[in-house]
Design a protein around this motif. Sequence first.
Motif, PDB file in Angstrom:
ATOM      1  N   ASP A 264      -3.603  -2.299  -3.134  1.00  0.00           N
ATOM      2  CA  ASP A 264      -4.619  -2.028  -2.293  1.00  0.00           C
ATOM      3  C   ASP A 264      -4.465  -2.620  -0.986  1.00  0.00           C
ATOM      4  OD1 ASP A 264      -5.617  -4.665  -3.078  1.00  0.00           O
ATOM      5  OD2 ASP A 264      -7.448  -3.890  -3.729  1.00  0.00           O
ATOM      6  N   GLY A 265      -3.690  -3.752  -0.749  1.00  0.00           N
ATOM      7  CA  GLY A 265      -3.474  -4.467   0.480  1.00  0.00           C
ATOM      8  C   GLY A 265      -4.171  -5.809   0.638  1.00  0.00           C
TER       9      GLY A 265
ATOM     10  N   VAL B  24       0.826  -1.128   0.041  1.00  0.00           N
ATOM     11  CA  VAL B  24      -0.034   0.012   0.005  1.00  0.00           C
ATOM     12  C   VAL B  24       0.802   1.092  -0.097  1.00  0.00           C
ATOM     13  CG1 VAL B  24      -1.828   1.117   1.287  1.00  0.00           C
ATOM     14  CG2 VAL B  24      -1.897  -1.236   1.044  1.00  0.00           C
TER      15      VAL B  24
END
Length: 150
Positions: free
Chosen positions: A110-111, A86
Motif C-alpha cells: 500500500d506504499g 504499489v
Amino acid sequence: MSTMFGMADGDPTPGLWNWAIGKRIDEDRVRGAIAGTLERSVVPLGADGMIMCDVYAVGGDFPTLADVYLAPAEVAETTAASAVAVRLDAAVLLPDEGLDPTRYVLAEPDGTLRPVHVDEIETDDGPERRGLRPCTGDDCDRTPDRPAAA
C-alpha cells in the motif's frame, strides 16, 4: 526534503539499489514497475541503457531480488521502492543504515514504509531473507515522523 530511513537514501554507493521483493515476480514486470516509477527506460544488466536492472530468484520470504544500477540520484530510494511496491502489489525490502545487520526498511504493497528486521542467509543463489518481524527497541526509534537525532 528529509530522509526517512538512513542508508536507503544515503547509500555510500550512489546509483545502486539492492531490493528484495516479497513474492516471485517475472523480471520484465519488475523492470516495468521500476521504469514506470522512474519514468525512464530500465533494461537488463549488460544491455545499453541509462538504468540497468538485474532480477533473479532466490529462496526465502523475499524470493525476487532486484539490483538497480545507475539509479537517478535525484530520486529517494525509499520513495521509488514505495511506488514499486504499489505497482507490483508486493512488499519491497531495502537496506537501512543502522548498525544492526538484520534491520531493513519495508515498503508495503500500500506504499507504507516501516522499519523491520529480517534474518539473512547467504546462499549460492544469493541472499535469502526470512523471519520478517516488527522493529522494536532503541534501534527502531526512527520513523518517517520521528527521524533519528543528529
